[in-house]
Motif scaffolding. Structure first.
Motif, PDB file in Angstrom:
ATOM      1  N   ILE A  15       8.927 -15.309 -33.487  1.00 26.89           N
ATOM      2  CA  ILE A  15       7.936 -15.011 -34.527  1.00 26.89           C
ATOM      3  C   ILE A  15       6.883 -14.061 -33.979  1.00 26.89           C
ATOM      4  O   ILE A  15       6.501 -13.081 -34.636  1.00 26.89           O
ATOM      5  N   TRP A  16       6.422 -14.331 -32.749  1.00 22.96           N
ATOM      6  CA  TRP A  16       5.426 -13.465 -32.124  1.00 22.96           C
ATOM      7  C   TRP A  16       5.999 -12.067 -31.895  1.00 22.96           C
ATOM      8  O   TRP A  16       5.320 -11.065 -32.125  1.00 22.96           O
ATOM      9  N   GLN A  17       7.259 -11.989 -31.476  1.00 18.85           N
ATOM     10  CA  GLN A  17       7.900 -10.701 -31.207  1.00 18.85           C
ATOM     11  C   GLN A  17       8.022  -9.883 -32.491  1.00 18.85           C
ATOM     12  O   GLN A  17       7.742  -8.683 -32.497  1.00 18.85           O
ATOM     13  N   PHE A  18       8.435 -10.521 -33.582  1.00 22.65           N
ATOM     14  CA  PHE A  18       8.530  -9.815 -34.859  1.00 22.65           C
ATOM     15  C   PHE A  18       7.167  -9.335 -35.332  1.00 22.65           C
ATOM     16  O   PHE A  18       7.028  -8.214 -35.845  1.00 22.65           O
ATOM     17  N   ALA A  19       6.143 -10.156 -35.149  1.00 25.37           N
ATOM     18  CA  ALA A  19       4.795  -9.768 -35.571  1.00 25.37           C
ATOM     19  C   ALA A  19       4.290  -8.576 -34.760  1.00 25.37           C
ATOM     20  O   ALA A  19       3.698  -7.637 -35.316  1.00 25.37           O
ATOM     21  N   GLN A  20       4.528  -8.586 -33.456  1.00 23.57           N
ATOM     22  CA  GLN A  20       4.078  -7.481 -32.618  1.00 23.57           C
ATOM     23  C   GLN A  20       4.861  -6.202 -32.919  1.00 23.57           C
ATOM     24  O   GLN A  20       4.291  -5.101 -32.914  1.00 23.57           O
ATOM     25  N   ALA A  21       6.138  -6.319 -33.167  1.00 31.51           N
ATOM     26  CA  ALA A  21       6.944  -5.141 -33.498  1.00 31.51           C
ATOM     27  C   ALA A  21       6.503  -4.552 -34.836  1.00 31.51           C
ATOM     28  O   ALA A  21       6.381  -3.331 -34.974  1.00 31.51           O
ATOM     29  N   ARG A  22       6.232  -5.411 -35.797  1.00 28.49           N
ATOM     30  CA  ARG A  22       5.762  -4.931 -37.095  1.00 28.49           C
ATOM     31  C   ARG A  22       4.395  -4.285 -36.971  1.00 28.49           C
ATOM     32  O   ARG A  22       4.143  -3.225 -37.553  1.00 28.49           O
ATOM     33  N   GLY A  51      13.728  -9.957 -30.783  1.00 26.05           N
ATOM     34  CA  GLY A  51      13.288 -11.041 -31.659  1.00 26.05           C
ATOM     35  C   GLY A  51      14.462 -11.761 -32.293  1.00 26.05           C
ATOM     36  O   GLY A  51      14.468 -12.990 -32.394  1.00 26.05           O
ATOM     37  N   LEU A  52      15.475 -11.020 -32.701  1.00 25.95           N
ATOM     38  CA  LEU A  52      16.670 -11.621 -33.285  1.00 25.95           C
ATOM     39  C   LEU A  52      17.416 -12.476 -32.256  1.00 25.95           C
ATOM     40  O   LEU A  52      17.885 -13.572 -32.577  1.00 25.95           O
ATOM     41  N   VAL A  53      17.492 -12.002 -31.024  1.00 25.64           N
ATOM     42  CA  VAL A  53      18.135 -12.784 -29.954  1.00 25.64           C
ATOM     43  C   VAL A  53      17.365 -14.078 -29.719  1.00 25.64           C
ATOM     44  O   VAL A  53      17.966 -15.151 -29.552  1.00 25.64           O
TER      45      VAL A  53
END
Length: 67
Positions: A15-22, A51-53
């Motif tokens: 979740i954190w990775q997706f938020a940072q990428a976005r 993030g998917l991994v």
């Protein structure tokens, strides 16, 4: 029990990775100039992939695939 805790940690990391990428993508999209490196897009794509991994590993650990 340990695998479930690790799985929850991985899901939270995802979740954190997706938020940072976005967030990085939004900043790049709104404030980019012609001098910016176009290879940054590959970095954002790789970040979404990581993030998917994390999601797959986290859900696998929570559901008990590894135990």
């Amino acid at each position: 029990m340990a695998f479930r805790i690790i799985g929850i940690v991985f899901v939270l990391l995802a979740i954190w990775q997706f938020a940072q990428a976005r967030n990085g993508w939004q900043v790049y999209k709104n404030k980019s100039q012609k001098t910016n490196n176009p290879l940054r897009v590959y970095g954002f794509t790789y970040s979404f992939f990581i993030g998917l991994v994390f999601v797959v590993l986290g859900l696998s650990a929570v559901l008990g695939v590894f135990s």
